[in-house]
Motif scaffolding. Structure first.
Motif, PDB file in Angstrom:
ATOM      1  N   VAL A   1      -9.091   1.227  -8.830  1.00  0.00           N
ATOM      2  CA  VAL A   1      -8.268   2.265  -8.202  1.00  0.00           C
ATOM      3  C   VAL A   1      -9.101   3.517  -7.941  1.00  0.00           C
ATOM      4  N   PHE A   2      -9.980   3.860  -8.872  1.00  0.00           N
ATOM      5  CA  PHE A   2     -10.845   5.023  -8.665  1.00  0.00           C
ATOM      6  C   PHE A   2     -11.737   4.822  -7.436  1.00  0.00           C
ATOM      7  N   SER A   3     -12.271   3.631  -7.253  1.00  0.00           N
ATOM      8  CA  SER A   3     -13.092   3.347  -6.072  1.00  0.00           C
ATOM      9  C   SER A   3     -12.282   3.502  -4.795  1.00  0.00           C
ATOM     10  N   ALA A   4     -11.049   2.982  -4.803  1.00  0.00           N
ATOM     11  CA  ALA A   4     -10.196   3.125  -3.630  1.00  0.00           C
ATOM     12  C   ALA A   4      -9.861   4.582  -3.358  1.00  0.00           C
ATOM     13  N   ALA A   5      -9.609   5.353  -4.425  1.00  0.00           N
ATOM     14  CA  ALA A   5      -9.269   6.769  -4.254  1.00  0.00           C
ATOM     15  C   ALA A   5     -10.457   7.572  -3.735  1.00  0.00           C
ATOM     16  N   VAL A   6     -11.663   7.263  -4.204  1.00  0.00           N
ATOM     17  CA  VAL A   6     -12.854   7.965  -3.719  1.00  0.00           C
ATOM     18  C   VAL A   6     -13.044   7.708  -2.226  1.00  0.00           C
ATOM     19  N   LEU A   7     -12.917   6.450  -1.820  1.00  0.00           N
ATOM     20  CA  LEU A   7     -13.047   6.122  -0.397  1.00  0.00           C
ATOM     21  C   LEU A   7     -12.002   6.863   0.433  1.00  0.00           C
ATOM     22  N   CYS A   8     -10.772   6.859  -0.074  1.00  0.00           N
ATOM     23  CA  CYS A   8      -9.672   7.435   0.701  1.00  0.00           C
ATOM     24  C   CYS A   8      -9.735   8.957   0.728  1.00  0.00           C
ATOM     25  N   ALA A   9     -10.116   9.579  -0.370  1.00  0.00           N
ATOM     26  CA  ALA A   9     -10.116  11.039  -0.440  1.00  0.00           C
ATOM     27  C   ALA A   9     -11.325  11.656   0.251  1.00  0.00           C
ATOM     28  N   ILE A  10     -12.469  10.969   0.231  1.00  0.00           N
ATOM     29  CA  ILE A  10     -13.700  11.543   0.760  1.00  0.00           C
ATOM     30  C   ILE A  10     -14.046  11.000   2.144  1.00  0.00           C
ATOM     31  N   VAL A  11     -13.985   9.692   2.297  1.00  0.00           N
ATOM     32  CA  VAL A  11     -14.441   9.071   3.544  1.00  0.00           C
ATOM     33  C   VAL A  11     -13.352   9.065   4.615  1.00  0.00           C
ATOM     34  N   GLY A  12     -12.151   8.600   4.261  1.00  0.00           N
ATOM     35  CA  GLY A  12     -11.089   8.477   5.258  1.00  0.00           C
ATOM     36  C   GLY A  12      -9.739   8.910   4.747  1.00  0.00           C
ATOM     37  N   PRO A  13      -9.449  10.210   4.690  1.00  0.00           N
ATOM     38  CA  PRO A  13      -8.147  10.673   4.183  1.00  0.00           C
ATOM     39  C   PRO A  13      -6.957  10.128   4.963  1.00  0.00           C
ATOM     40  N   ALA A  14      -7.154   9.812   6.250  1.00  0.00           N
ATOM     41  CA  ALA A  14      -6.035   9.314   7.054  1.00  0.00           C
ATOM     42  C   ALA A  14      -5.602   7.922   6.634  1.00  0.00           C
ATOM     43  N   ALA A  15      -6.384   7.258   5.771  1.00  0.00           N
ATOM     44  CA  ALA A  15      -6.036   5.908   5.328  1.00  0.00           C
ATOM     45  C   ALA A  15      -5.058   5.908   4.169  1.00  0.00           C
ATOM     46  N   ALA A  16      -4.680   7.070   3.656  1.00  0.00           N
ATOM     47  CA  ALA A  16      -3.758   7.136   2.528  1.00  0.00           C
ATOM     48  C   ALA A  16      -2.373   6.649   2.946  1.00  0.00           C
ATOM     49  N   GLY A  17      -1.670   6.033   2.014  1.00  0.00           N
ATOM     50  CA  GLY A  17      -0.322   5.560   2.290  1.00  0.00           C
ATOM     51  C   GLY A  17      -0.316   4.214   2.988  1.00  0.00           C
ATOM     52  N   SER A  18       0.851   3.829   3.477  1.00  0.00           N
ATOM     53  CA  SER A  18       0.966   2.527   4.129  1.00  0.00           C
ATOM     54  C   SER A  18       0.405   2.539   5.540  1.00  0.00           C
TER      55      SER A  18
END
Length: 794
Positions: free
Chosen positions: A167-184
């Motif tokens: 989950v931490f790996s997914a959160a790092v990718l989503c928060a830093i690399v692609g914030p628009a990927a958060a959520g469904s």
């Protein structure tokens, strides 16, 4: 931005207030041409100064609504999409010059692109499934291995540590690399297909983060699904292919130039959304109906055929990919990660006594679904505020904390269960594999822990266990109650974290849990034993899907394709209709709520009742910023620098009375300035093609010499000479219906008498937003939907 009716000073003020400076693209043309005001027929003067432009941009009705939206967890600038065909001389000449071979090439390419979208989405979905299978399977196998050795602390450390790391790996990718990927991603796809161009929601970076983030979040055991993200993934793939690749990485294809417009891109993204559902649920027909019912705002028969072809391609690709899984040789669980809940042949007698539990499930699903939507909205707003205050650290900490809580409940709650002797007629008890219905956990030989089978498992296998038929008495009341409460709690705290997360699977688990509870209670009466407990679980899942997401036709077909049992059609239809009706009495769907929370100016299907009491001039900014048909280059540059409008009326002064020649887009003006040569012969329609969502030339990138600024350019060939117009006396409700049904970005307001200026203003998306209209006229009655929409955008 679209043409908004705010002044420059107002725009600065909204930027300070941090909420929306985005959708100003259509209506911001609030400056009148001084020559028109004075009755002059001369073009704009070369010495027009900044103060003069600012003065002319005053609006009688400043639009004080928010112009930005929350993309991911950040307030971002948004625009509208140009779905309308720009019928200027350059475009018409290009179509007249096309040969039959080129037209045939365009038609073949459309179907080829639909096929490619289906193939790519199907293979990406298969790869995600396999990755989740192997990662989650290895994690659970190691946990089970140490549990069998009574080394409980090590078992929990492996489970919790693996989940938190994934989950931490997914959160790092989503928060830093692609914030628009958060959520469904489904609300963002709906917004795009409604005409909203939010930045990066369909970018290649978002696609990559969505794929790898979904793997980390789902394999990490969170109460999320990969189904919503797959809809977003399919849409991203379609957008990427329609743009002809990526010019940044020199991966472009010239033969795709015909698709570089918002209309063709919208159609392909619609096919991508259908492909995502087909890949997630192996439900091709359900995918088409999902795109029709939930995703797309505009539909036509030709698009229906292409979406169906795309979904069929996905189904074939998945069938071929998982063909080697028939002998349980694919994936740790032997199913290749494919979500199929075959219930077999079950009794579906629908007499009067059997309708009673169906109605009860529908009412419970509607009430619980609306309650889930209400709570999720409160939590999403809290998360958004917390992320905005504390930044990156808060997002990562929250994701890891949710993963730890999930692991703690997965491992700790099964200890509350009791060991039950295996049924004598069952040869599968206790289950030797990782998924089975009879998990031994810490029980002695010949016994099983039903709560461990429901919690210490993957989400897909939990649903399989709940949907299993001919298993009456398999799960206790206490176990189902614990599963219901824990799943409801985890779904609420998980959705809103900075990770890709879908809602379909958590909602199905919650609904199946209370459905099975109702089934156990009902079957305790002798006269209600005709429906199996697995059928009750299935109907409970359908009821909660209808009560929270408010979809009927698409959810019905998806569930039927999932369970491979067409005999369930009548009770499924009934329970969905009841749950949706009950849910609509309280609030709107969870996806529509997210649209409002994010501040996306979504145009609903029908105008609000109060719009019938207003005319277009009651909300329209006036007068607009205009350009002359023969305009000085310096004046064009000055207007583009001082405004953010994306459409400018072009006034023809060749006759005694000035007349409206048409509307020219900001992007077209920038192409003219970038070229530097203002001769019509130097351009073709491909030159004006949009490079991609959120991209394009900016006025800051253009440098012109003083001699070029003093030149005059003829705007006639580049102006859309047939813009949609309405008279000033038209009701706002009628204009809204026209604006939405035709997928417009600009709607010109013209006078009823020729003595005044040829154009009075421009209507854009934001002028129809309730927060703007009711802000101007607070005495108008706002219904429940309006109030929620206004509160969500503040």
């Amino acid at each position: 931005m679209d043409h908004n009716d705010t002044t420059i000073g107002d725009m600065d003020q909204y930027d300070v207030h941090s909420y929306d400076d985005s959708m100003v693209d259509e209506q911001g043309q609030s400056t009148a041409n001084a020559d028109l005001e004075n009755g002059c027929a001369e073009p704009l003067l070369p010495e027009r100064t900044e103060s003069m432009v600012l003065k002319r941009m005053g609006s009688s009705f400043p639009n004080a609504t928010s112009q930005t939206a929350i993309i991911g967890v950040k307030s971002s600038h948004i625009e509208s999409l140009d779905y309308e065909i720009v019928e200027n001389d350059v475009f018409k000449q290009d179509w007249r010059s096309r040969t039959k071979v080129q037209i045939l090439q365009y038609i073949i390419l459309k179907w080829t692109m639909a096929c490619l979208v289906g193939l790519c989405t199907g293979m990406v979905g298969y790869c995600i499934n396999m990755a989740v299978e192997y990662i989650a399977g290895y994690k659970l196998s190691q946990t089970t291995s140490f549990l069998n050795k009574s080394r409980y602390l090590i078992a929990f450390s492996i489970l919790a540590g693996s989940n938190m790391l994934l989950v931490f790996s997914a959160a790092v990718l989503c928060a830093i690399v692609g914030p628009a990927a958060a959520g469904s991603g489904i609300p963002e796809v709906k917004a795009y297909l409604n005409g909203i161009d939010a930045p990066n929601i369909l970018s290649p970076r978002t696609l990559l983060v969505k794929v790898f983030g979904s793997i980390g979040a789902v394999a990490g055991g969170l109460s999320v699904g990969k189904e919503g993200p797959l809809v977003h993934i399919g849409s991203c793939i379609a957008s990427l292919l329609s743009q002809g690749g990526s010019s940044r990485y020199r991966l472009t294809w010239r033969w795709l130039r015909y698709f570089k417009n918002d209309r063709d891109r919208r159609d392909l993204v619609t096919c991508g959304a259908a492909a995502g559902v087909a890949a997630a649920f192996r439900a091709p027909v359900g995918g088409v109906l999902f795109a029709l019912e939930e995703a797309a705002s505009w539909w036509r028969s030709s698009l229906l055929w292409r979406a169906f072809f795309t979904s069929a391609t996905v189904a074939i690709a998945l069938r071929v990919a998982v063909s080697n899984c028939d002998s349980s040789s694919c994936g740790v669980f032997g199913t290749g990660g494919s979500i199929m809940f075959d219930m077999g042949v079950v009794s579906t007698t629908t007499g009067l006594s059997e309708l009673i539990p169906v109605v009860i499930l529908g009412v419970v699903g509607g009430c619980l679904g609306s309650f889930f939507t209400f709570l999720s909205g409160k939590i999403l707003r809290t998360y958004a505020s917390w992320h905005a205050r504390h930044g990156l650290f808060a997002k990562l900490l929250q994701a890891v904390l949710v993963a730890f809580i999930t692991s703690l409940l997965m491992f700790g709650l099964p200890w509350l269960g009791t060991c039950t002797a295996c049924p004598t007629e069952s040869d599968e008890c206790p289950s030797t594999g990782l998924s089975g219905k009879y998990k031994q956990f810490t029980c002695q030989s010949g016994h099983y822990n039903d709560l461990a089978s429901l919690l210490l498992n993957t989400n897909d296998n939990v649903i399989r266990n709940l949907f299993s038929t001919n298993t009456a008495g398999l799960y206790r009341y206490s176990s189902l109650t614990i599963l219901l409460c824990s799943s409801f709690f985890l779904a609420l705290i998980t959705y809103g974290t900075a990770i890709p997360s879908g809602l379909f699977i958590p909602v199905i688990i919650i609904g199946a849990a209370y459905g099975r509870l109702v089934g156990k209670f009902m079957t305790s009466f002798g006269q209600l034993e005709t429906l199996d407990e697995g059928v009750y679980a299935y109907l409970g899942a359908a009821s909660l899907l209808g009560g929270s997401m408010r979809m009927t036709v698409s959810v019905c077909v998806i569930l039927l394709e999932l369970t491979n049992n067409l005999l369930m059609l009548p009770p499924t239809m009934l329970v969905l209709l009841i749950s949706k009706t009950i849910g609509d009495l309280f609030n709107h769907s969870v996806y529509d709520q997210i649209l409002h929370i994010k501040g996306l100016p979504f145009l609903v299907e029908k105008p609000e009742p109060y719009m019938k009491h207003l005319t277009v001039m009651d909300v329209c900014s006036s007068p607009p910023v205009t350009l002359s048909a023969t305009e000085r280059v310096g004046n064009i540059v000055e207007v583009l620098k001082l405004t953010d409008h994306n459409g400018f009326p072009v006034i023809d002064h060749s006759s005694e009375v000035p007349k409206l020649h048409g509307l020219i887009l900001r992007s077209h003006l920038l192409v003219l300035l970038k070229k530097g040569d203002f001769s019509e012969a130097q351009f073709c329609s491909v030159d004006f093609a949009k490079p991609g969502s959120g991209k394009g030339i900016k006025i800051e990138d253009i440098e012109l010499q003083p001699e070029q600024l003093n030149k005059f350019v003829d705007l006639h060939p580049y102006t859309n000479a047939s813009p949609y117009t309405v008279v000033e006396s038209m009701s706002l409700a009628k204009a809204f219906s026209m604006f939405r049904q035709l997928a417009l970005r600009h709607l010109c307001v013209v006078p009823t008498t020729p003595e005044v200026a040829p154009i009075l203003g421009i209507l854009t998306r934001h002028d129809f937003m309730p927060e703007h209209v009711l802000g101007l006229y607070p005495h108008l009655k706002a219904n429940k939907w309006n109030r929620l929409q206004i509160q969500s955008s503040l």
